[in-house]
Design a protein around this motif. Structure first.
Motif, PDB file in Angstrom:
ATOM      1  N   PRO A  76      33.541  21.618  43.536  1.00  0.00           N
ATOM      2  CA  PRO A  76      33.251  22.921  44.139  1.00  0.00           C
ATOM      3  C   PRO A  76      32.364  22.836  45.378  1.00  0.00           C
ATOM      4  O   PRO A  76      32.022  23.848  45.959  1.00  0.00           O
ATOM      5  CB  PRO A  76      32.527  23.661  43.010  1.00  0.00           C
ATOM      6  CG  PRO A  76      31.813  22.575  42.266  1.00  0.00           C
ATOM      7  CD  PRO A  76      32.750  21.379  42.326  1.00  0.00           C
ATOM      8  N   TYR A  77      31.973  21.631  45.781  1.00  0.00           N
ATOM      9  CA  TYR A  77      31.010  21.481  46.866  1.00  0.00           C
ATOM     10  C   TYR A  77      31.640  20.920  48.133  1.00  0.00           C
ATOM     11  O   TYR A  77      32.660  20.250  48.105  1.00  0.00           O
ATOM     12  CB  TYR A  77      29.856  20.561  46.440  1.00  0.00           C
ATOM     13  CG  TYR A  77      29.091  21.127  45.282  1.00  0.00           C
ATOM     14  CD1 TYR A  77      28.203  22.178  45.475  1.00  0.00           C
ATOM     15  CD2 TYR A  77      29.264  20.636  44.002  1.00  0.00           C
ATOM     16  CE1 TYR A  77      27.510  22.725  44.409  1.00  0.00           C
ATOM     17  CE2 TYR A  77      28.575  21.172  42.932  1.00  0.00           C
ATOM     18  CZ  TYR A  77      27.700  22.225  43.145  1.00  0.00           C
ATOM     19  OH  TYR A  77      27.025  22.761  42.093  1.00  0.00           O
ATOM     20  N   ILE A  78      30.945  21.170  49.234  1.00  0.00           N
ATOM     21  CA  ILE A  78      31.294  20.629  50.544  1.00  0.00           C
ATOM     22  C   ILE A  78      30.197  19.625  50.898  1.00  0.00           C
ATOM     23  O   ILE A  78      29.013  19.923  50.754  1.00  0.00           O
ATOM     24  CB  ILE A  78      31.319  21.738  51.623  1.00  0.00           C
ATOM     25  CG1 ILE A  78      32.202  22.904  51.202  1.00  0.00           C
ATOM     26  CG2 ILE A  78      31.699  21.180  52.972  1.00  0.00           C
ATOM     27  CD1 ILE A  78      33.658  22.616  51.147  1.00  0.00           C
ATOM     28  N   GLN A  79      30.575  18.435  51.334  1.00  0.00           N
ATOM     29  CA  GLN A  79      29.591  17.438  51.750  1.00  0.00           C
ATOM     30  C   GLN A  79      29.345  17.612  53.251  1.00  0.00           C
ATOM     31  O   GLN A  79      30.284  17.589  54.046  1.00  0.00           O
ATOM     32  CB  GLN A  79      30.078  16.013  51.474  1.00  0.00           C
ATOM     33  CG  GLN A  79      29.980  15.614  50.025  1.00  0.00           C
ATOM     34  CD  GLN A  79      30.957  16.374  49.151  1.00  0.00           C
ATOM     35  OE1 GLN A  79      32.124  16.448  49.467  1.00  0.00           O
ATOM     36  NE2 GLN A  79      30.469  16.956  48.088  1.00  0.00           N
ATOM     37  N   LEU A  80      28.076  17.773  53.588  1.00  0.00           N
ATOM     38  CA  LEU A  80      27.668  17.938  54.980  1.00  0.00           C
ATOM     39  C   LEU A  80      26.750  16.797  55.380  1.00  0.00           C
ATOM     40  O   LEU A  80      26.017  16.258  54.552  1.00  0.00           O
ATOM     41  CB  LEU A  80      26.914  19.262  55.168  1.00  0.00           C
ATOM     42  CG  LEU A  80      27.663  20.537  54.813  1.00  0.00           C
ATOM     43  CD1 LEU A  80      26.740  21.741  54.994  1.00  0.00           C
ATOM     44  CD2 LEU A  80      28.906  20.682  55.650  1.00  0.00           C
ATOM     45  N   ARG A  81      26.784  16.455  56.655  1.00  0.00           N
ATOM     46  CA  ARG A  81      25.886  15.441  57.213  1.00  0.00           C
ATOM     47  C   ARG A  81      25.277  16.047  58.472  1.00  0.00           C
ATOM     48  O   ARG A  81      25.976  16.698  59.249  1.00  0.00           O
ATOM     49  CB  ARG A  81      26.661  14.185  57.564  1.00  0.00           C
ATOM     50  CG  ARG A  81      25.779  13.118  58.242  1.00  0.00           C
ATOM     51  CD  ARG A  81      26.492  11.816  58.383  1.00  0.00           C
ATOM     52  NE  ARG A  81      26.554  11.225  57.043  1.00  0.00           N
ATOM     53  CZ  ARG A  81      27.400  10.281  56.686  1.00  0.00           C
ATOM     54  NH1 ARG A  81      28.261   9.807  57.547  1.00  0.00           N
ATOM     55  NH2 ARG A  81      27.393   9.803  55.468  1.00  0.00           N
ATOM     56  N   PRO A  82      23.986  15.815  58.716  1.00  0.00           N
ATOM     57  CA  PRO A  82      23.392  16.309  59.956  1.00  0.00           C
ATOM     58  C   PRO A  82      24.208  15.828  61.165  1.00  0.00           C
ATOM     59  O   PRO A  82      24.770  14.725  61.143  1.00  0.00           O
ATOM     60  CB  PRO A  82      21.997  15.679  59.965  1.00  0.00           C
ATOM     61  CG  PRO A  82      21.705  15.376  58.529  1.00  0.00           C
ATOM     62  CD  PRO A  82      23.026  15.048  57.911  1.00  0.00           C
ATOM     63  N   ARG A 108      21.575  11.366  55.890  1.00  0.00           N
ATOM     64  CA  ARG A 108      22.071  11.546  54.528  1.00  0.00           C
ATOM     65  C   ARG A 108      22.892  12.815  54.392  1.00  0.00           C
ATOM     66  O   ARG A 108      22.507  13.875  54.868  1.00  0.00           O
ATOM     67  CB  ARG A 108      20.919  11.626  53.552  1.00  0.00           C
ATOM     68  CG  ARG A 108      20.318  10.287  53.216  1.00  0.00           C
ATOM     69  CD  ARG A 108      19.295  10.463  52.132  1.00  0.00           C
ATOM     70  NE  ARG A 108      19.986  10.566  50.853  1.00  0.00           N
ATOM     71  CZ  ARG A 108      19.743   9.799  49.821  1.00  0.00           C
ATOM     72  NH1 ARG A 108      18.809   8.869  49.922  1.00  0.00           N
ATOM     73  NH2 ARG A 108      20.385   9.948  48.701  1.00  0.00           N
ATOM     74  N   GLU A 109      23.985  12.677  53.687  1.00  0.00           N
ATOM     75  CA  GLU A 109      24.810  13.839  53.368  1.00  0.00           C
ATOM     76  C   GLU A 109      24.130  14.669  52.292  1.00  0.00           C
ATOM     77  O   GLU A 109      23.312  14.162  51.529  1.00  0.00           O
ATOM     78  CB  GLU A 109      26.180  13.393  52.847  1.00  0.00           C
ATOM     79  CG  GLU A 109      27.053  12.780  53.896  1.00  0.00           C
ATOM     80  CD  GLU A 109      28.448  12.450  53.371  1.00  0.00           C
ATOM     81  OE1 GLU A 109      28.790  12.809  52.223  1.00  0.00           O
ATOM     82  OE2 GLU A 109      29.196  11.810  54.120  1.00  0.00           O
ATOM     83  N   TRP A 110      24.499  15.947  52.234  1.00  0.00           N
ATOM     84  CA  TRP A 110      24.062  16.794  51.142  1.00  0.00           C
ATOM     85  C   TRP A 110      25.235  17.649  50.701  1.00  0.00           C
ATOM     86  O   TRP A 110      26.175  17.871  51.447  1.00  0.00           O
ATOM     87  CB  TRP A 110      22.844  17.619  51.533  1.00  0.00           C
ATOM     88  CG  TRP A 110      23.087  18.794  52.444  1.00  0.00           C
ATOM     89  CD1 TRP A 110      23.323  20.090  52.070  1.00  0.00           C
ATOM     90  CD2 TRP A 110      23.080  18.811  53.880  1.00  0.00           C
ATOM     91  NE1 TRP A 110      23.470  20.898  53.172  1.00  0.00           N
ATOM     92  CE2 TRP A 110      23.329  20.137  54.301  1.00  0.00           C
ATOM     93  CE3 TRP A 110      22.897  17.820  54.847  1.00  0.00           C
ATOM     94  CZ2 TRP A 110      23.396  20.497  55.646  1.00  0.00           C
ATOM     95  CZ3 TRP A 110      22.981  18.192  56.186  1.00  0.00           C
ATOM     96  CH2 TRP A 110      23.216  19.504  56.564  1.00  0.00           C
ATOM     97  N   ASP A 111      25.168  18.082  49.453  1.00  0.00           N
ATOM     98  CA  ASP A 111      26.199  18.957  48.907  1.00  0.00           C
ATOM     99  C   ASP A 111      25.826  20.397  49.198  1.00  0.00           C
ATOM    100  O   ASP A 111      24.670  20.797  49.028  1.00  0.00           O
ATOM    101  CB  ASP A 111      26.313  18.786  47.392  1.00  0.00           C
ATOM    102  CG  ASP A 111      26.892  17.444  46.993  1.00  0.00           C
ATOM    103  OD1 ASP A 111      27.610  16.842  47.815  1.00  0.00           O
ATOM    104  OD2 ASP A 111      26.630  16.992  45.867  1.00  0.00           O
ATOM    105  N   ALA A 112      26.809  21.180  49.604  1.00  0.00           N
ATOM    106  CA  ALA A 112      26.575  22.582  49.924  1.00  0.00           C
ATOM    107  C   ALA A 112      27.590  23.457  49.203  1.00  0.00           C
ATOM    108  O   ALA A 112      28.755  23.086  49.050  1.00  0.00           O
ATOM    109  CB  ALA A 112      26.671  22.805  51.434  1.00  0.00           C
ATOM    110  N   ASP A 113      27.123  24.609  48.783  1.00  0.00           N
ATOM    111  CA  ASP A 113      27.998  25.619  48.186  1.00  0.00           C
ATOM    112  C   ASP A 113      28.766  26.275  49.327  1.00  0.00           C
ATOM    113  O   ASP A 113      28.164  26.777  50.280  1.00  0.00           O
ATOM    114  CB  ASP A 113      27.128  26.646  47.461  1.00  0.00           C
ATOM    115  CG  ASP A 113      27.926  27.731  46.769  1.00  0.00           C
ATOM    116  OD1 ASP A 113      29.058  28.049  47.204  1.00  0.00           O
ATOM    117  OD2 ASP A 113      27.408  28.288  45.794  1.00  0.00           O
ATOM    118  N   PRO A 114      30.097  26.293  49.275  1.00  0.00           N
ATOM    119  CA  PRO A 114      30.869  26.879  50.378  1.00  0.00           C
ATOM    120  C   PRO A 114      30.547  28.345  50.637  1.00  0.00           C
ATOM    121  O   PRO A 114      30.742  28.834  51.751  1.00  0.00           O
ATOM    122  CB  PRO A 114      32.324  26.693  49.958  1.00  0.00           C
ATOM    123  CG  PRO A 114      32.332  26.148  48.595  1.00  0.00           C
ATOM    124  CD  PRO A 114      30.948  25.744  48.229  1.00  0.00           C
TER     125      PRO A 114
END
Length: 76
Positions: A32-38, A43-49
């Motif tokens: 259910p998450y989107i992986q984002l990177r700066p 480091r990537e982080w998981d984000a709620d769409p």
């Protein structure tokens, strides 16, 4: 968003994560998450769409300038 019809952002798209008040580039989708990177890397982080939105033109320009500035400060 420019991803699929369900509003999921496409890989490579720059988005704002309102839950963390951060800008990142979509690296992938897992569960259910989107992986984002700066944009400048890190480091990537998981984000709620549900907490993501596309950047405005001004935000995207500002993010790209910050990205270029960060690259120019790297040795090499």
């Amino acid at each position: 968003m420019t991803g699929d019809a369900g509003g999921i952002p496409a890989v490579g798209e720059a988005v704002h994560d309102s839950a963390r008040d951060r800008v990142g580039r979509v690296m992938g989708h897992v569960g259910p998450y989107i992986q984002l990177r700066p944009l400048t890397g890190g480091r990537e982080w998981d984000a709620d769409p549900h907490h993501l939105r596309p950047l405005t033109r001004a935000e995207l320009l500002s993010a790209r300038v910050a990205e270029a500035n960060a690259r120019s400060r790297q040795p090499g």
